[in-house]
Design an enzyme around this catalytic site. Structure first.
Site, PDB file in Angstrom:
ATOM      1  N   ARG A  57     -18.851-105.030 -28.801  1.00  0.00           N
ATOM      2  CA  ARG A  57     -19.810-104.156 -29.472  1.00  0.00           C
ATOM      3  C   ARG A  57     -20.013-102.824 -28.747  1.00  0.00           C
ATOM      4  NH1 ARG A  57     -25.015-107.702 -30.201  1.00  0.00           N
ATOM      5  NH2 ARG A  57     -25.696-105.933 -31.466  1.00  0.00           N
ATOM      6  N   ASP A 134     -20.731-101.203 -40.981  1.00  0.00           N
ATOM      7  CA  ASP A 134     -21.919-102.060 -40.916  1.00  0.00           C
ATOM      8  C   ASP A 134     -21.648-103.455 -40.343  1.00  0.00           C
ATOM      9  OD1 ASP A 134     -24.624-102.667 -41.309  1.00  0.00           O
ATOM     10  OD2 ASP A 134     -24.223-103.548 -43.256  1.00  0.00           O
ATOM     11  N   SER A 152     -31.066 -90.654 -33.116  1.00  0.00           N
ATOM     12  CA  SER A 152     -31.548 -92.009 -33.345  1.00  0.00           C
ATOM     13  C   SER A 152     -33.065 -91.987 -33.395  1.00  0.00           C
ATOM     14  CB  SER A 152     -31.060 -92.937 -32.223  1.00  0.00           C
ATOM     15  OG  SER A 152     -31.377 -94.274 -32.517  1.00  0.00           O
ATOM     16  N   CYS A 188     -37.811 -86.489 -33.028  1.00  0.00           N
ATOM     17  CA  CYS A 188     -38.986 -87.247 -33.456  1.00  0.00           C
ATOM     18  C   CYS A 188     -40.254 -86.769 -32.739  1.00  0.00           C
ATOM     19  CB  CYS A 188     -38.791 -88.741 -33.198  1.00  0.00           C
ATOM     20  SG  CYS A 188     -37.608 -89.533 -34.322  1.00  0.00           S
ATOM     21  N   CYS A 194     -43.707 -94.087 -38.347  1.00  0.00           N
ATOM     22  CA  CYS A 194     -42.941 -95.288 -38.712  1.00  0.00           C
ATOM     23  C   CYS A 194     -43.462 -96.514 -37.975  1.00  0.00           C
ATOM     24  CB  CYS A 194     -41.457 -95.082 -38.455  1.00  0.00           C
ATOM     25  SG  CYS A 194     -41.033 -94.665 -36.744  1.00  0.00           S
ATOM     26  N   CYS A 198     -45.245 -99.795 -40.020  1.00  0.00           N
ATOM     27  CA  CYS A 198     -44.456-101.024 -40.166  1.00  0.00           C
ATOM     28  C   CYS A 198     -45.361-102.201 -40.525  1.00  0.00           C
ATOM     29  CB  CYS A 198     -43.693-101.323 -38.878  1.00  0.00           C
ATOM     30  SG  CYS A 198     -42.701-102.831 -38.980  1.00  0.00           S
ATOM     31  N   LYS A 298     -30.457-117.385 -53.652  1.00  0.00           N
ATOM     32  CA  LYS A 298     -31.568-118.166 -53.094  1.00  0.00           C
ATOM     33  C   LYS A 298     -32.642-117.298 -52.427  1.00  0.00           C
ATOM     34  CE  LYS A 298     -32.634-122.035 -50.000  1.00  0.00           C
ATOM     35  NZ  LYS A 298     -32.085-123.020 -49.042  1.00  0.00           N
TER      36      LYS A 298
END
Length: 378
Positions: A57, A134, A152, A188, A194, A198, A298
């Site tokens: 990763r 993704d 980010s 930011c 945010c 939440c 489901k």
């Protein structure tokens, strides 16, 4: 052709095929990310959907030997639902998040990356490329940040100056040695909208998410939803947009560059009650083309049952009684029992007591008993 000239040609071609933004990053290891992912792992904040080892990763050459460059792409998606049907008494509706509007974005981005791969191969047949969207090992966000696509954000999304955070991300690792772009500065600042908005306090702090609390994750699980989160779900069937909607960088952003991303209002804001008995075939025909269908029907059905409780929709009680009586899946029966108790009404006690006598599943029985204890009779 020089690598700088090739980069210019790739950028020009990306615009011709409808890629909204492209950036270039080195394929060096993501050292800081590796430490952050290890912390997430140790704290138990991962969702379980992650793919690959920590090394895979964060170290691109584990995925493609001799990797030198990562090409990041972004496609902007719409944020406004035109001609949205009203959710009203007797016709309550659920909602799929914006990232599940239109055709499944995985398919769209893979097509774009495939076209880029072909373009590169025609000019450099000896070079190797590996694309992912993704579900690959690399962090789309970390790659996009390094490639200058955006910064980010505290909401754990990449925020672009042009499109806000309403962008899909993909990347291509390549053995080409192309000039890298400069990352953008974090913009930011002191804004915490945010984090404050939440619904489940999943944003622990700016840029750190406890996935197990995140509604976007919770709506995709298949088991019983923890009771403390059920009322937080509201009428969400898949995903959550709260941390994006409140972001000032997203104000007024609505991009309609890609017809295949345009939502069908009846698909992304469907009636709830018909979802309770939808067949697998019907589900696939109606929702199979959107990304929100990837976990099957489901979770969507369970969330629809929770949404009916959110609306206190008494007209749905007969349908919920049928689900409690006949559905073969304990999670769906148990959630129906909870929903029935939340909606309340004089006729519900009898139905729940009858269900208790015939029920054999321990968890469903617990849901029935809790509903009988807390049921409202108005």
């Amino acid at each position: 052709m020089s690598n700088a000239q090739l980069k210019k040609e790739i950028i020009a071609y990306s615009k011709r095929i409808g890629i909204d933004k492209i950036g270039f990053a080195s394929a060096d290891p993501f050292v800081t990310l590796k430490m952050r992912l290890k912390t997430q792992q140790d704290l138990g904040y991962q969702s379980g959907f992650e793919k690959g080892t920590l090394e895979e990763r964060t170290e691109p050459d584990h995925l493609l030997p001799e990797a030198k460059t990562i090409i990041a792409i972004a496609l902007a998606y719409p944020s406004k639902l035109k001609n949205a049907p009203r959710s009203k008494s007797g016709e309550r509706r659920g909602l799929f998040c914006r990232a599940s509007w239109g055709e499944d974005y995985h398919h769209i981005l893979r097509r774009k990356l495939g076209e880029l791969e072909k373009f590169i191969a025609e000019r450099n047949p000896d070079e190797k490329c590996l694309s992912m969207v993704d579900t690959g090992e690399l962090s789309d966000r970390a790659v996009a940040e390094r490639a200058g696509i955006g910064w980010s954000g505290k909401n754990c999304s990449i925020i672009t100056p042009e499109f806000g955070s309403y962008v899909y991300l993909g990347e291509m690792i390549t053995t080409l040695d192309l000039p890298a772009d400069t990352p953008l500065e974090d913009q930011c600042g002191t804004c915490n909208k945010c984090i404050e908005a939440c619904p489940t306090d999943a944003l622990i702090q700016g840029g750190q998410l406890d996935s197990n609390k995140c509604i976007a994750f919770l709506t995709q699980t298949k088991d019983f939803l923890p009771e403390k989160y059920r009322e937080k779900i509201g009428n969400r069937l898949y995903g959550c947009d709260t941390c994006q909607v409140v972001c000032p960088e997203n104000k007024g952003k609505n991009i309609n560059n890609h017809p295949e991303m345009e939502p069908d209002p009846e698909v992304v804001k469907p009636l709830l009650e018909p979802l309770l008995t939808i067949s697998n075939r019907e589900f696939k025909q109606r929702f199979g083309s959107i990304s929100g269908s990837w976990r099957g029907k489901k979770p969507i059905q369970r969330n629809a049952i929770i949404a009916l409780a959110h609306f206190k929709e008494k007209s749905a009680l007969p349908a919920l009684f049928e689900v409690l009586k006949n559905d073969p899946r304990p999670v769906i029966r148990g959630t129906a029992a909870w929903s029935i108790g939340r909606i309340g009404g004089l006729e519900t006690e009898k139905e729940l007591k009858v269900a208790k006598e015939r029920e054999n599943d321990k968890e469903v029985l617990q849901e029935i008993e809790k509903s009988l204890e807390t049921m409202k009779y108005e």
